[in-house]
Design an enzyme around this catalytic site. Structure first.
Site, PDB file in Angstrom:
ATOM      1  N   SER A 194       0.855  -1.196   0.000  1.00 13.07           N
ATOM      2  CA  SER A 194       0.000   0.000   0.000  1.00 13.07           C
ATOM      3  C   SER A 194       0.888   1.242   0.000  1.00 13.07           C
ATOM      4  O   SER A 194       1.739   1.375  -0.879  1.00 13.07           O
ATOM      5  CB  SER A 194      -0.947  -0.056   1.193  1.00 13.07           C
ATOM      6  OG  SER A 194      -1.807   1.040   1.197  1.00 13.07           O
ATOM      7  N   HIS A 203      -2.393  -0.723  -3.596  1.00 13.02           N
ATOM      8  CA  HIS A 203      -3.518   0.207  -3.426  1.00 13.02           C
ATOM      9  C   HIS A 203      -3.207   1.493  -4.179  1.00 13.02           C
ATOM     10  O   HIS A 203      -2.269   2.207  -3.839  1.00 13.02           O
ATOM     11  CB  HIS A 203      -3.731   0.534  -1.948  1.00 13.02           C
ATOM     12  CG  HIS A 203      -4.173  -0.652  -1.147  1.00 13.02           C
ATOM     13  ND1 HIS A 203      -4.043  -0.714   0.216  1.00 13.02           N
ATOM     14  CD2 HIS A 203      -4.725  -1.829  -1.518  1.00 13.02           C
ATOM     15  CE1 HIS A 203      -4.503  -1.881   0.653  1.00 13.02           C
ATOM     16  NE2 HIS A 203      -4.916  -2.573  -0.385  1.00 13.02           N
ATOM     17  N   ASP A 214      -4.641  -4.627   5.435  1.00 12.03           N
ATOM     18  CA  ASP A 214      -4.954  -5.480   4.285  1.00 12.03           C
ATOM     19  C   ASP A 214      -3.806  -6.475   4.079  1.00 12.03           C
ATOM     20  O   ASP A 214      -2.638  -6.112   4.191  1.00 12.03           O
ATOM     21  CB  ASP A 214      -5.158  -4.619   3.036  1.00 12.03           C
ATOM     22  CG  ASP A 214      -5.821  -5.401   1.906  1.00 12.03           C
ATOM     23  OD1 ASP A 214      -6.308  -6.508   2.168  1.00 12.03           O
ATOM     24  OD2 ASP A 214      -5.839  -4.891   0.776  1.00 12.03           O
TER      25      ASP A 214
END
EC number: 3.1.1.61
Lengths: 280, 195
Positions: B17, B44, B137
């Site tokens: 991310s 992401h 995540d």
């Protein structure tokens, strides 16, 4: 045997049973997505395993409906992929305006976000009263929501931004009434859309269409079912008609592809040829 | 196409991310062009992004990098990036599939969604890598990979631009390897090529 393998066996047994008992065929859906959705449903269902759930699902319509609702819910947003809607407005609508009346099939409309987006766009381009949109989905519960045209108010900020990026000519808030936490789409928009139940895996066509919109639905299907659905669309589309798919859904390599040309690269807007010779 | 007969692994999945672009440049950039496994990556990025990151990495890296297309085979020697605003999954026959299911923990693409599908598809023949990022995540997905007998690699949080994601992964599972960023690619090469 490891639990994942066992789960896959149970899932196959269940989907086969569902097909035989209810005629709903999910065996041609991509497994990763359907497994994810069924796992999610199982976690909230109160059953420990799919084998336990199977007896109820096959014998009790209500239990089946609960599963069906949960595994067929697709989500979208208004003017998802604004560049697509802008292209539709600039490159496709001028062709549609040459017809006295325009028929549109929006297949897999879910809760209607894209149906309303398209209706807004067509109104702004002067087609109000000159088009009818058939918006269909397999899931009756989301269709009900779509027909009511009620959406969470908190989404409207994002939708307004999408609308503007998509080349909206008016004020987005003119298209809905805000009530408490919800936005209700105006009646004049709702009146031009016919929401109806339709299962792409087993049902037949809808008659002649000028435009078919089916975005991010085929990505859930295995190649055989994709081919079936594309053939269905091909049967319905008039020569010179338009087929709109999701941005990651290309027609390349599909059987109907030779009869279609991509109007704008990357936007997945395909136009059907006038040339009958290219028919199979 | 789906791996090398000499390797006991069939695929690598990577989740990243915040700080992801630099981390991917480092890790993907250090993989050889003939890396014997397919690599699937969830980073992401903004839902409105185009395929710029794939093009950038493809330019910089020896290994081929592209945005994942539906129905594409996860071929060895290629890095597949999840497209913006789609979940990336992989089927048991190593075909890639996409979905627009709702974001999971606010993320679409979601690392967990990729990792869980890959764990189901490849079982013990999978290497999962969690790198820099905010949030958690990838933790649940990495747990699934371990459960299925796969290998868990986590970037050492001490050197990560954002340490929450690797920290959360280390809390969720006991990783097989916790290594600094620059050692991830050599580790993957070693794992992928050892018999």
């Amino acid at each position: 045997m490891d639990p994942e393998e066992l789960f896959d066996i149970e899932m196959r047994l269940l989907l086969n049973g569902v097909r035989q008992v209810y005629g709903h065929d999910f065996t041609d859906y991509s497994e990763a997505s359907i497994r994810r959705r069924i796992t999610h449903w199982l976690a909230t269902s109160g059953y420990g395993t799919l084998s336990e759930a199977q007896a109820s699902i096959l014998r009790d319509r209500e239990a089946f409906d609960s599963l069906l609702r949960s595994i067929t819910v697709n989500v979208s947003e208004m003017f998802r992929d604004p560049a697509f809607f802008q292209t539709l407005r600039e490159q496709v609508v001028p062709h549609l305006k040459t017809y006295p009346f325009v028929k549109i099939w929006h297949a897999g409309c879910a809760s209607g976000e894209e149906a309303y987006s398209l209706a807004i766009l067509l109104e702004e381009e002067g087609l109000k009263g000159r088009f009818r949109m058939y918006a269909t989905d397999i899931n009756n519960e989301v269709l009900q929501n779509a027909q009511e045209g009620i959406f969470p108010l908190k989404e409207m900020q994002k939708y307004t931004r999408n609308y503007q990026l998509a080349g909206g000519r008016g004020t987005f808030s003119d298209y809905y009434l805000a009530r408490y936490e919800h936005a209700i789409m105006t009646k004049s928009l709702r009146d031009q859309i016919v929401f109806a139940s339709h299962n792409l895996a087993v049902d037949s066509d809808f008659g002649e269409m000028h435009l078919i919109l089916c975005r991010n639905v085929l990505i859930y299907f295995k190649p055989t079912l994709k081919e079936r659905v594309l053939r269905l669309f091909d049967t319905c589309l008039i020569p010179g008609g338009f087929l709109c798919l999701g941005l990651k859904e290309a027609l390349d390599g599909r059987r109907i592809a030779p009869r279609y040309a991509e109007t704008v690269p990357k936007m997945r807007i395909y136009r059907k040829s006038y040339d009958r010779e290219q028919s199979e | 196409m789906t791996g090398n007969s000499q390797s006991k692994f069939r695929a690598v999945v990577v989740g990243v991310s915040s700080g992801g672009v630099e981390a991917l440049k480092q890790v993907i950039g250090s993989l050889p062009g003939d890396f014997p496994l397919p690599v699937m990556v969830v980073a992401h990025i903004s839902p409105e992004a185009d395929n710029g990151l794939a093009l950038l990495l493809d330019d910089l890296c020896a290994i081929r990098v592209k945005e994942a297309d539906e129905l594409e085979k996860a071929a060895a020697g290629t890095v597949f990036l999840a497209p913006p605003n789609y979940h990336l999954q992989v089927e048991k026959d190593a075909t890639l599939s996409l979905s627009v299911d709702p974001p999971v923990r606010f993320a679409r693409p979601s690392v967990d969604v990729l990792f869980e599908a890959a764990a189901d598809a490849f079982g013990p023949a999978l290497i999962g890598v969690v790198m820099t990022g905010a949030g958690c995540d990838g933790s649940e997905g990495l747990r699934r990979i371990k459960e299925a007998g796969g290998i868990a690699v986590v970037q050492d949080p001490a050197g990560a631009v954002a340490d929450a994601m690797p920290r959360s992964a280390i809390e969720a599972v006991v990783p097989d390897y916790i290594v600094p960023l620059e050692r991830i690619a050599p580790l993957l090469v070693r794992l992928a090529t050892e018999p």
